[in-house]
Design a protein around this motif. Structure first.
Motif, PDB file in Angstrom:
ATOM      1  N   GLY A 378       0.807  -1.213   0.000  1.00 45.58           N
ATOM      2  CA  GLY A 378       0.000   0.000   0.000  1.00 45.58           C
ATOM      3  C   GLY A 378       0.839   1.262   0.000  1.00 45.58           C
ATOM      4  O   GLY A 378       2.012   1.252   0.378  1.00 45.58           O
ATOM      5  N   VAL A 379       0.224   2.360  -0.415  1.00 46.72           N
ATOM      6  CA  VAL A 379       0.883   3.666  -0.469  1.00 46.72           C
ATOM      7  C   VAL A 379       0.429   4.494   0.733  1.00 46.72           C
ATOM      8  O   VAL A 379      -0.768   4.768   0.885  1.00 46.72           O
ATOM      9  CB  VAL A 379       0.560   4.415  -1.776  1.00 46.72           C
ATOM     10  CG1 VAL A 379       1.201   5.798  -1.772  1.00 46.72           C
ATOM     11  CG2 VAL A 379       1.034   3.607  -2.975  1.00 46.72           C
ATOM     12  N   ILE A 380       1.386   4.888   1.568  1.00 49.75           N
ATOM     13  CA  ILE A 380       1.122   5.709   2.741  1.00 49.75           C
ATOM     14  C   ILE A 380       1.468   7.160   2.429  1.00 49.75           C
ATOM     15  O   ILE A 380       2.539   7.448   1.894  1.00 49.75           O
ATOM     16  CB  ILE A 380       1.957   5.243   3.948  1.00 49.75           C
ATOM     17  CG1 ILE A 380       1.557   3.827   4.367  1.00 49.75           C
ATOM     18  CG2 ILE A 380       1.822   6.218   5.122  1.00 49.75           C
ATOM     19  CD1 ILE A 380       0.192   3.728   4.987  1.00 49.75           C
ATOM     20  N   GLY A 381       0.563   8.064   2.763  1.00 48.03           N
ATOM     21  CA  GLY A 381       0.820   9.487   2.609  1.00 48.03           C
ATOM     22  C   GLY A 381       1.003  10.155   3.956  1.00 48.03           C
ATOM     23  O   GLY A 381       0.959   9.502   5.005  1.00 48.03           O
ATOM     24  N   ALA A 382       1.193  11.474   3.939  1.00 44.99           N
ATOM     25  CA  ALA A 382       1.401  12.231   5.174  1.00 44.99           C
ATOM     26  C   ALA A 382       0.693  13.574   5.080  1.00 44.99           C
ATOM     27  O   ALA A 382       0.917  14.341   4.142  1.00 44.99           O
ATOM     28  CB  ALA A 382       2.891  12.443   5.428  1.00 44.99           C
ATOM     29  N   GLY A 383      -0.164  13.843   6.055  1.00 50.31           N
ATOM     30  CA  GLY A 383      -0.863  15.123   6.125  1.00 50.31           C
ATOM     31  C   GLY A 383      -1.107  15.491   7.570  1.00 50.31           C
ATOM     32  O   GLY A 383      -1.069  14.629   8.455  1.00 50.31           O
ATOM     33  N   GLU A 384      -1.394  16.764   7.829  1.00 52.34           N
ATOM     34  CA  GLU A 384      -1.416  17.232   9.217  1.00 52.34           C
ATOM     35  C   GLU A 384      -2.814  17.521   9.770  1.00 52.34           C
ATOM     36  O   GLU A 384      -3.050  17.368  10.963  1.00 52.34           O
ATOM     37  CB  GLU A 384      -0.566  18.495   9.352  1.00 52.34           C
ATOM     38  CG  GLU A 384      -1.098  19.689   8.585  1.00 52.34           C
ATOM     39  CD  GLU A 384      -0.279  20.954   8.745  1.00 52.34           C
ATOM     40  OE1 GLU A 384       0.807  20.886   9.332  1.00 52.34           O
ATOM     41  OE2 GLU A 384      -0.733  22.010   8.282  1.00 52.34           O
ATOM     42  N   LEU A 415      10.314  10.169   4.890  1.00 49.19           N
ATOM     43  CA  LEU A 415      10.474  11.299   3.973  1.00 49.19           C
ATOM     44  C   LEU A 415       9.915  10.983   2.590  1.00 49.19           C
ATOM     45  O   LEU A 415       9.458  11.885   1.877  1.00 49.19           O
ATOM     46  CB  LEU A 415      11.948  11.701   3.893  1.00 49.19           C
ATOM     47  CG  LEU A 415      12.522  12.254   5.209  1.00 49.19           C
ATOM     48  CD1 LEU A 415      14.004  12.571   5.060  1.00 49.19           C
ATOM     49  CD2 LEU A 415      11.757  13.494   5.675  1.00 49.19           C
ATOM     50  N   GLN A 416       9.922   9.719   2.207  1.00 51.41           N
ATOM     51  CA  GLN A 416       9.274   9.330   0.959  1.00 51.41           C
ATOM     52  C   GLN A 416       7.752   9.515   1.059  1.00 51.41           C
ATOM     53  O   GLN A 416       7.103   9.944   0.102  1.00 51.41           O
ATOM     54  CB  GLN A 416       9.594   7.870   0.618  1.00 51.41           C
ATOM     55  CG  GLN A 416       8.998   7.412  -0.711  1.00 51.41           C
ATOM     56  CD  GLN A 416       9.314   5.955  -1.011  1.00 51.41           C
ATOM     57  OE1 GLN A 416      10.222   5.378  -0.433  1.00 51.41           O
ATOM     58  NE2 GLN A 416       8.543   5.353  -1.902  1.00 51.41           N
ATOM     59  N   HIS A 417       7.195   9.213   2.240  1.00 52.05           N
ATOM     60  CA  HIS A 417       5.756   9.388   2.425  1.00 52.05           C
ATOM     61  C   HIS A 417       5.336  10.827   2.141  1.00 52.05           C
ATOM     62  O   HIS A 417       4.305  11.072   1.499  1.00 52.05           O
ATOM     63  CB  HIS A 417       5.362   9.043   3.869  1.00 52.05           C
ATOM     64  CG  HIS A 417       5.511   7.605   4.226  1.00 52.05           C
ATOM     65  ND1 HIS A 417       5.416   7.145   5.523  1.00 52.05           N
ATOM     66  CD2 HIS A 417       5.763   6.501   3.468  1.00 52.05           C
ATOM     67  CE1 HIS A 417       5.600   5.836   5.543  1.00 52.05           C
ATOM     68  NE2 HIS A 417       5.823   5.430   4.310  1.00 52.05           N
ATOM     69  N   ASN A 422       3.221  11.272  -1.547  1.00 46.33           N
ATOM     70  CA  ASN A 422       2.156  12.271  -1.618  1.00 46.33           C
ATOM     71  C   ASN A 422       1.950  12.763  -3.042  1.00 46.33           C
ATOM     72  O   ASN A 422       0.817  13.007  -3.467  1.00 46.33           O
ATOM     73  CB  ASN A 422       2.477  13.440  -0.689  1.00 46.33           C
ATOM     74  CG  ASN A 422       2.065  13.173   0.751  1.00 46.33           C
ATOM     75  OD1 ASN A 422       1.489  12.134   1.067  1.00 46.33           O
ATOM     76  ND2 ASN A 422       2.365  14.101   1.639  1.00 46.33           N
ATOM     77  N   ALA A 423       3.043  12.921  -3.781  1.00 46.45           N
ATOM     78  CA  ALA A 423       2.925  13.338  -5.183  1.00 46.45           C
ATOM     79  C   ALA A 423       2.142  12.300  -5.987  1.00 46.45           C
ATOM     80  O   ALA A 423       1.301  12.637  -6.835  1.00 46.45           O
ATOM     81  CB  ALA A 423       4.308  13.556  -5.782  1.00 46.45           C
ATOM     82  N   LYS A 424       2.406  11.031  -5.695  1.00 48.67           N
ATOM     83  CA  LYS A 424       1.690   9.961  -6.399  1.00 48.67           C
ATOM     84  C   LYS A 424       0.205   9.991  -6.081  1.00 48.67           C
ATOM     85  O   LYS A 424      -0.647   9.824  -6.967  1.00 48.67           O
ATOM     86  CB  LYS A 424       2.282   8.605  -6.007  1.00 48.67           C
ATOM     87  CG  LYS A 424       1.658   7.420  -6.731  1.00 48.67           C
ATOM     88  CD  LYS A 424       2.373   6.124  -6.397  1.00 48.67           C
ATOM     89  CE  LYS A 424       1.780   4.965  -7.194  1.00 48.67           C
ATOM     90  NZ  LYS A 424       2.490   3.687  -6.896  1.00 48.67           N
ATOM     91  N   ILE A 425      -0.143  10.207  -4.819  1.00 50.32           N
ATOM     92  CA  ILE A 425      -1.551  10.267  -4.431  1.00 50.32           C
ATOM     93  C   ILE A 425      -2.239  11.445  -5.111  1.00 50.32           C
ATOM     94  O   ILE A 425      -3.412  11.365  -5.478  1.00 50.32           O
ATOM     95  CB  ILE A 425      -1.668  10.337  -2.891  1.00 50.32           C
ATOM     96  CG1 ILE A 425      -1.148   9.028  -2.264  1.00 50.32           C
ATOM     97  CG2 ILE A 425      -3.116  10.573  -2.462  1.00 50.32           C
ATOM     98  CD1 ILE A 425      -0.932   9.085  -0.771  1.00 50.32           C
ATOM     99  N   LEU A 426      -1.514  12.528  -5.309  1.00 57.07           N
ATOM    100  CA  LEU A 426      -2.054  13.699  -6.029  1.00 57.07           C
ATOM    101  C   LEU A 426      -2.133  13.479  -7.541  1.00 57.07           C
ATOM    102  O   LEU A 426      -2.737  14.276  -8.254  1.00 57.07           O
ATOM    103  CB  LEU A 426      -1.180  14.925  -5.767  1.00 57.07           C
ATOM    104  CG  LEU A 426      -1.266  15.579  -4.392  1.00 57.07           C
ATOM    105  CD1 LEU A 426      -0.177  16.640  -4.256  1.00 57.07           C
ATOM    106  CD2 LEU A 426      -2.640  16.199  -4.169  1.00 57.07           C
TER     107      LEU A 426
END
Length: 501
Positions: A378-384, A415-417, A422-426
């Motif tokens: 799975g692809v993990i992203g990061a947001g606040e 840092l990849q997340h 994140n770029a990939k999720i966008l």
């Protein structure tokens, strides 16, 4: 003899010119804050590319306009001896001893010009984001017309702000109640020019049509599921882009299909709701949870956990006494954070150590689930999700990275997340999220090594027990360099003035 001497003199003269060229290349003017140069060089950088590979350097990064045109490895010995001919530039940043990585992408932000009906200046939020190294923000629900205008001005370089991806709230009143209305709502939002949809809740009969219509129109989807008819199973079947927070994931793994709520439970009561949420992960069946995670991976659903935004639930005292609050917490935001049932996320009246104990256990199970999800592919992203629950813009995203580290991810992965993932999720993986030739010049120059200590992203504090820290030196968005310490100084001045008022 004379010929050999003449040859030697020519060679010496050539070397003199060469060395002068090197010195001149190393003595270019520094960038002007907020002004894009024709050609900008970042010299002698240790580079973290963003794709999970190890840091490497020194390197020169050459930017023309708003795009990276070259990433040039340097031989360290040759550089020290002054024997390297450097690519020319109009202005340059000396990154000796610093780390350069892609600009941080905040996958879960809200553009906010008020809190609880009290005005809050937009520049406060924008300068905090830029000052903390954030160059892109996925805005997941705000006042869409205003934010679309802000996106236009940011893209044109008219204002100091990250690039914005506007995900409009789908469920505004009147909420669609059938497939025809649901598809029309998606088309209406597309016509406004949004980049995607922010979904809350969702009934099963309209969920699949909404995801289908969004996909046809090229809109991405982020879902804050809540406790509703739809959960992660439905997201996996329908092709949702990303699950936000964690609602819908443990719910889908409860054998009986629903949490054992007390008979007086009221979901609209946030204090009651979040107390119950602190017991949710323990109710999930571990075997079934693995099946849910696999289905999400197979369905191409990414997961943006926003670990930071619920941390106050496991340690309220830490949340209330964060050291940067003194200088960076705007009084409007401070007031919004105080317990108040009229403000979303301000649910801490009578919060107890028992509540915290459940939430601490909750986090440990949640950590394992997020880690398992990535291990399954799975692809993990990061947001606040800052602006709520004791999280300040920018600081919240750095805290999110620290919590990814606590969850067990290697720091390179963390840092990849926040960059390539994140770029990939966008859907922007071909132009954002990496330090790579041909990509947009969204970069951050850090005073220190974030692989050693993620606190390098925090602004320096003279009284910090672990040392003053480094902080971001330059945030470069779309080729425009912003002096990060200056940005943060302006924020401190803004907060100080607001407190006097």
């Amino acid at each position: 003899m004379m010929k050999r001497l003449s040859t030697a003199l020519v060679a010496a003269a050539a070397m003199t010119v060469f060395l002068v060229d090197v010195r001149l290349a190393n003595a270019q003017a520094a960038p002007t804050h907020g002004v894009r140069a024709r050609r900008l060089a970042i010299r002698n950088a240790m580079v973290i590319e963003g794709n999970g590979t190890p840091a490497e350097g020194p390197k020169d990064i050459i930017i023309e306009g708003n795009r990276i045109v070259a990433v040039i490895p340097l031989d360290a010995v040759a550089v020290k001896m002054g024997e390297v001919k450097r690519a020319p530039a109009d202005v340059e940043i000396d990154a000796t001893g610093k780390y350069v990585l892609p600009g941080l992408i905040n996958l879960h932000g809200h553009v906010q010009d008020e809190r609880g009906g009290i005005p809050q200046p937009l520049e406060y939020q924008m300068k905090l984001w830029l000052g903390m190294g954030i160059t892109s923000v996925r805005d997941v629900s705000s006042e869409t017309p205003k934010t679309l205008q802000l996106r236009t001005r940011s893209n044109a370089g008219e204002i100091a702000a990250p690039r914005l991806y506007v995900y409009a709230r789908y469920a505004y009143m009147p909420v669609p109640t059938n497939e025809v209305e649901a598809r029309q709502r998606v088309r209406d939002l597309k016509a406004q020019g949004v980049d995607g949809l922010k979904l809350f809740g969702m009934d099963k009969d309209v969920y699949a049509p909404v995801l289908d219509e969004a996909r046809k129109l090229g809109l991405r989807t982020a879902h804050h599921m809540a406790v509703d008819e739809t959960n992660a199973w439905d997201a996996a079947k329908g092709g949702l882009t990303s699950v936000e927070h964690w609602y819908g994931v443990p719910d889908a793994a409860i054998i009986d299909g629903v949490q054992p709520f007390p008979s007086n439970f009221n979901y609209a009561d946030e204090g009651m709701r979040f107390r119950s949420a602190g017991r949710l992960w323990r109710e999930a069946n571990p075997t079934r949870l693995q099946e849910v995670l696999k289905a999400m991976v197979q369905g191409g659903v990414a997961w943006n956990p926003t670990l930071d935004i619920y941390e106050a639930s496991r340690d309220l005292q830490r949340a209330e006494t964060q050291p940067w609050f003194g200088e960076y917490l705007h009084p409007t935001l401070e007031k919004y954070f105080r317990p108040d049932p009229a403000n979303h996320g301000s649910y801490f009246a009578n919060w107890s150590s028992t509540d915290e104990a459940y939430w601490k256990e909750n986090y440990q199970i949640w950590f394992r689930a997020v880690r398992d999800f990535e291990r399954l592919g799975g692809v993990i992203g990061a947001g606040e999700d800052a602006g709520f629950i004791y999280q300040v813009y920018g600081f919240g995203l750095v805290r999110e990275l620290e919590l990814h580290q606590e969850a067990g991810f290697p720091t390179l992965k963390v840092l990849q997340h926040v960059t390539a993932n994140n770029a990939k999720i966008l859907g922007e993986e071909n132009r954002l999220g990496r330090v790579r030739s041909g990509y947009l010049a969204d970069l951050v120059v850090v005073n220190g090594n974030p692989l050693e200590d993620l606190k390098a992203f925090y602004p320096p504090r003279a009284d910090a027990a672990a040392g003053p820290g480094g902080g971001v030196q330059w945030t470069i968005k779309d080729g425009i360099p912003y002096d990060a310490p200056r940005m943060l100084r302006e924020v401190r001045d803004l907060v100080k003035a607001a407190k006097k008022q």
